[in-house]
Write a protein that holds these residues in place. Sequence first.
Motif, PDB file in Angstrom:
ATOM      1  N   ILE A 212       0.801  -0.987  -0.064  1.00 48.55           N
ATOM      2  CA  ILE A 212       0.142  -0.060   0.032  1.00 48.55           C
ATOM      3  C   ILE A 212       0.914   1.140  -0.079  1.00 48.55           C
ATOM      4  CG2 ILE A 212      -1.697   1.258   1.289  1.00 48.55           C
ATOM      5  CD1 ILE A 212      -2.835  -1.451   2.304  1.00 48.55           C
ATOM      6  N   ILE A 213       2.002   1.398   0.695  1.00 47.47           N
ATOM      7  CA  ILE A 213       2.793   2.563   0.647  1.00 47.47           C
ATOM      8  C   ILE A 213       3.278   2.771  -0.687  1.00 47.47           C
ATOM      9  CG2 ILE A 213       5.093   3.078   1.701  1.00 47.47           C
ATOM     10  CD1 ILE A 213       4.357   1.948   4.304  1.00 47.47           C
ATOM     11  N   LEU A 214       3.812   1.618  -1.314  1.00 49.35           N
ATOM     12  CA  LEU A 214       4.198   1.844  -2.676  1.00 49.35           C
ATOM     13  C   LEU A 214       3.335   2.334  -3.642  1.00 49.35           C
ATOM     14  CD1 LEU A 214       6.252  -1.504  -2.906  1.00 49.35           C
ATOM     15  CD2 LEU A 214       7.448   0.711  -2.556  1.00 49.35           C
ATOM     16  N   ILE A 215       2.032   1.849  -3.552  1.00 50.24           N
ATOM     17  CA  ILE A 215       0.876   2.163  -4.368  1.00 50.24           C
ATOM     18  C   ILE A 215       0.734   3.876  -4.280  1.00 50.24           C
ATOM     19  CG2 ILE A 215      -1.592   2.175  -4.913  1.00 50.24           C
ATOM     20  CD1 ILE A 215      -1.120  -0.813  -4.185  1.00 50.24           C
ATOM     21  N   GLU A 216       0.512   4.319  -2.850  1.00 45.63           N
ATOM     22  CA  GLU A 216       0.194   5.487  -2.482  1.00 45.63           C
ATOM     23  C   GLU A 216       1.500   6.521  -2.979  1.00 45.63           C
ATOM     24  OE1 GLU A 216       1.013   9.320  -0.563  1.00 45.63           O
ATOM     25  OE2 GLU A 216       2.245   7.367   0.240  1.00 45.63           O
ATOM     26  N   SER A 217       2.735   6.135  -2.646  1.00 48.40           N
ATOM     27  CA  SER A 217       3.885   6.652  -3.080  1.00 48.40           C
ATOM     28  C   SER A 217       3.606   6.976  -4.999  1.00 48.40           C
ATOM     29  CB  SER A 217       5.208   6.159  -2.880  1.00 48.40           C
ATOM     30  OG  SER A 217       5.296   5.995  -1.489  1.00 48.40           O
ATOM     31  N   ALA A 218       3.467   5.821  -5.526  1.00 51.40           N
ATOM     32  CA  ALA A 218       3.166   5.882  -7.155  1.00 51.40           C
ATOM     33  C   ALA A 218       2.208   6.762  -7.441  1.00 51.40           C
ATOM     34  CB  ALA A 218       3.082   4.621  -7.466  1.00 51.40           C
ATOM     35  N   LEU A 219       1.007   6.751  -6.725  1.00 54.33           N
ATOM     36  CA  LEU A 219      -0.052   7.593  -6.934  1.00 54.33           C
ATOM     37  C   LEU A 219       0.283   9.213  -6.825  1.00 54.33           C
ATOM     38  CD1 LEU A 219      -3.230   5.841  -5.921  1.00 54.33           C
ATOM     39  CD2 LEU A 219      -2.483   6.256  -8.292  1.00 54.33           C
ATOM     40  N   SER A 220       1.025   9.346  -5.700  1.00 52.11           N
ATOM     41  CA  SER A 220       1.311  10.716  -5.081  1.00 52.11           C
ATOM     42  C   SER A 220       2.286  11.231  -6.097  1.00 52.11           C
ATOM     43  CB  SER A 220       2.117  10.912  -3.808  1.00 52.11           C
ATOM     44  OG  SER A 220       0.683  10.275  -3.046  1.00 52.11           O
ATOM     45  N   TRP A 233       5.842  10.911   1.046  1.00 57.08           N
ATOM     46  CA  TRP A 233       6.844  10.651   0.265  1.00 57.08           C
ATOM     47  C   TRP A 233       6.850  10.467  -1.050  1.00 57.08           C
ATOM     48  CZ3 TRP A 233       7.473   6.160   4.299  1.00 57.08           C
ATOM     49  CH2 TRP A 233       7.907   6.705   5.497  1.00 57.08           C
ATOM     50  N   GLY A 234       5.727  10.222  -1.644  1.00 56.35           N
ATOM     51  CA  GLY A 234       5.569  10.070  -2.976  1.00 56.35           C
ATOM     52  C   GLY A 234       5.788  11.719  -3.526  1.00 56.35           C
ATOM     53  N   ASN A 235       5.068  12.574  -3.219  1.00 56.20           N
ATOM     54  CA  ASN A 235       5.023  13.915  -3.880  1.00 56.20           C
ATOM     55  C   ASN A 235       6.313  14.488  -3.496  1.00 56.20           C
ATOM     56  OD1 ASN A 235       4.780  15.264  -1.313  1.00 56.20           O
ATOM     57  ND2 ASN A 235       2.284  14.995  -1.466  1.00 56.20           N
ATOM     58  N   MET A 236       7.333  14.104  -2.429  1.00 56.62           N
ATOM     59  CA  MET A 236       8.692  14.494  -2.451  1.00 56.62           C
ATOM     60  C   MET A 236       9.344  14.262  -3.399  1.00 56.62           C
ATOM     61  SD  MET A 236       9.234  14.186   1.710  1.00 56.62           S
ATOM     62  CE  MET A 236      11.037  15.057   1.514  1.00 56.62           C
ATOM     63  N   LEU A 237       9.117  12.811  -4.056  1.00 57.32           N
ATOM     64  CA  LEU A 237      10.012  12.276  -4.978  1.00 57.32           C
ATOM     65  C   LEU A 237       9.466  13.256  -6.101  1.00 57.32           C
ATOM     66  CD1 LEU A 237       9.744   8.505  -4.407  1.00 57.32           C
ATOM     67  CD2 LEU A 237      11.847   9.867  -4.493  1.00 57.32           C
ATOM     68  N   GLN A 250      17.794  14.832  -2.927  1.00 59.30           N
ATOM     69  CA  GLN A 250      16.210  15.143  -2.621  1.00 59.30           C
ATOM     70  C   GLN A 250      15.537  14.126  -2.816  1.00 59.30           C
ATOM     71  OE1 GLN A 250      15.345  18.045  -0.848  1.00 59.30           O
ATOM     72  NE2 GLN A 250      17.558  18.304  -0.532  1.00 59.30           N
ATOM     73  N   ALA A 251      16.056  13.120  -3.614  1.00 64.79           N
ATOM     74  CA  ALA A 251      15.315  11.858  -4.211  1.00 64.79           C
ATOM     75  C   ALA A 251      15.691  10.869  -3.037  1.00 64.79           C
ATOM     76  CB  ALA A 251      15.428  11.656  -5.490  1.00 64.79           C
ATOM     77  N   LEU A 252      17.143  10.700  -2.910  1.00 66.84           N
ATOM     78  CA  LEU A 252      17.427   9.663  -1.964  1.00 66.84           C
ATOM     79  C   LEU A 252      16.676   9.523  -0.744  1.00 66.84           C
ATOM     80  CD1 LEU A 252      19.708   7.584  -1.195  1.00 66.84           C
ATOM     81  CD2 LEU A 252      21.032   9.609  -0.299  1.00 66.84           C
ATOM     82  N   TRP A 253      16.567  10.698   0.038  1.00 66.37           N
ATOM     83  CA  TRP A 253      15.954  10.720   1.389  1.00 66.37           C
ATOM     84  C   TRP A 253      14.460   9.863   1.143  1.00 66.37           C
ATOM     85  CZ3 TRP A 253      19.563  10.287   4.347  1.00 66.37           C
ATOM     86  CH2 TRP A 253      20.800  11.000   4.107  1.00 66.37           C
ATOM     87  N   PRO A 254      13.570  10.238   0.525  1.00 69.38           N
ATOM     88  CA  PRO A 254      12.155   9.837   0.546  1.00 69.38           C
ATOM     89  C   PRO A 254      12.236   8.377   0.074  1.00 69.38           C
ATOM     90  CG  PRO A 254      12.279  11.503  -1.113  1.00 69.38           C
ATOM     91  CD  PRO A 254      13.474  11.658  -0.270  1.00 69.38           C
ATOM     92  N   GLY A 255      13.229   8.187  -1.021  1.00 75.11           N
ATOM     93  CA  GLY A 255      13.115   6.791  -1.527  1.00 75.11           C
ATOM     94  C   GLY A 255      13.597   5.697  -0.606  1.00 75.11           C
ATOM     95  N   LEU A 256      14.720   6.351   0.263  1.00 75.06           N
ATOM     96  CA  LEU A 256      15.338   5.471   1.319  1.00 75.06           C
ATOM     97  C   LEU A 256      14.199   5.264   2.491  1.00 75.06           C
ATOM     98  CD1 LEU A 256      17.735   3.913   2.498  1.00 75.06           C
ATOM     99  CD2 LEU A 256      18.546   6.032   3.488  1.00 75.06           C
ATOM    100  N   ALA A 257      13.363   6.087   2.972  1.00 77.12           N
ATOM    101  CA  ALA A 257      12.466   6.186   3.777  1.00 77.12           C
ATOM    102  C   ALA A 257      11.219   5.034   3.228  1.00 77.12           C
ATOM    103  CB  ALA A 257      11.760   7.366   3.914  1.00 77.12           C
ATOM    104  N   ILE A 258      10.973   5.169   2.143  1.00 77.04           N
ATOM    105  CA  ILE A 258      10.000   4.199   1.406  1.00 77.04           C
ATOM    106  C   ILE A 258      10.623   2.834   1.585  1.00 77.04           C
ATOM    107  CG2 ILE A 258       8.715   3.183  -0.555  1.00 77.04           C
ATOM    108  CD1 ILE A 258       8.773   6.234  -1.508  1.00 77.04           C
TER     109      ILE A 258
END
Length: 280
Positions: A212-220, A233-237, A250-258
């Motif tokens: 679900i976290i991956l899906i929400e991140s993809a939609l965001s 985390w998705g809209n940060m990416l 700036q892409a590393l931190w939210p990606g690492l958190a996910i």
Amino acid sequence: MRTDGATLFGAGLLGLLALAALAGPAVTPDPELMDLAAIHAGPGPGHPLGTDELGRDTLSRLLAGGRVSLAVAAATAVLAALIGTAIGLLAGYHGGRPDAVLMRLTDGVMALPLLPLLIVLAAIDPAKLGLSPEATGSEAFAVLRIVVIIALVGWTTVARLVRAQALSLKARDHVRAAVALGAGPGRIMIRHILPNLASPVVVATTLSVGNIILIESALSFLGLGVRPPLASWGNMLTGAMNAVWSAPDQALWPGLAIFLTVLAFNLVGDGLQRAIDPKS
């Protein structure tokens, strides 16, 4: 219940992530505070992880995004589990035509392409459904909307699992005894079958949170989920996409958190599955 190192590591990592996200407002500045003179600033005393494309503190946005992403994932997993449990329990206990109809519905939802379907659902304008602009413009509605959208297609795994367990449980002696004593279907399902479904449902729900976290991140990321200024985390990416070469952190931190959150939930879910499975 037997635990192992991987499960303990996942639980500890998940606890640290949740604690950091909850403690964010007390230890970091306002995640929406902009400083246009410090766009994409590097790590420093005032900004431990630097700033983003609008000069906002990256650590504050990361922790705020964690609160949103974790809340969306937990609420969606629970809602999907409730829907799947209800459908699977009705199908497994009643059998016959209700079982056939509900399982064909489940198969139909599972056969649909997930991401395109979610994109179509997320792109629906709430104003066209008769909702007022004041209600649809709130942050709570934005989070609730994405929770409902993902849950509407995420209940199928739990439904099939619960149906299989209900088919087995309704043939047990204690259920047959309740039927012989005149208990109605509702009482039998709630009092005698549902409590025995708790363990597999909890395991399935835990394992679904990472997805679900991956899906929400993809939609965001596509601009159809949680939308700015509310952080996820998705809209940060999404915000980091245009500066991925000049400011890759700036892409590393939210990606690492996910990555760490999905890993933690999967380790905990696998550990629960091994502990509950009588064959392990």
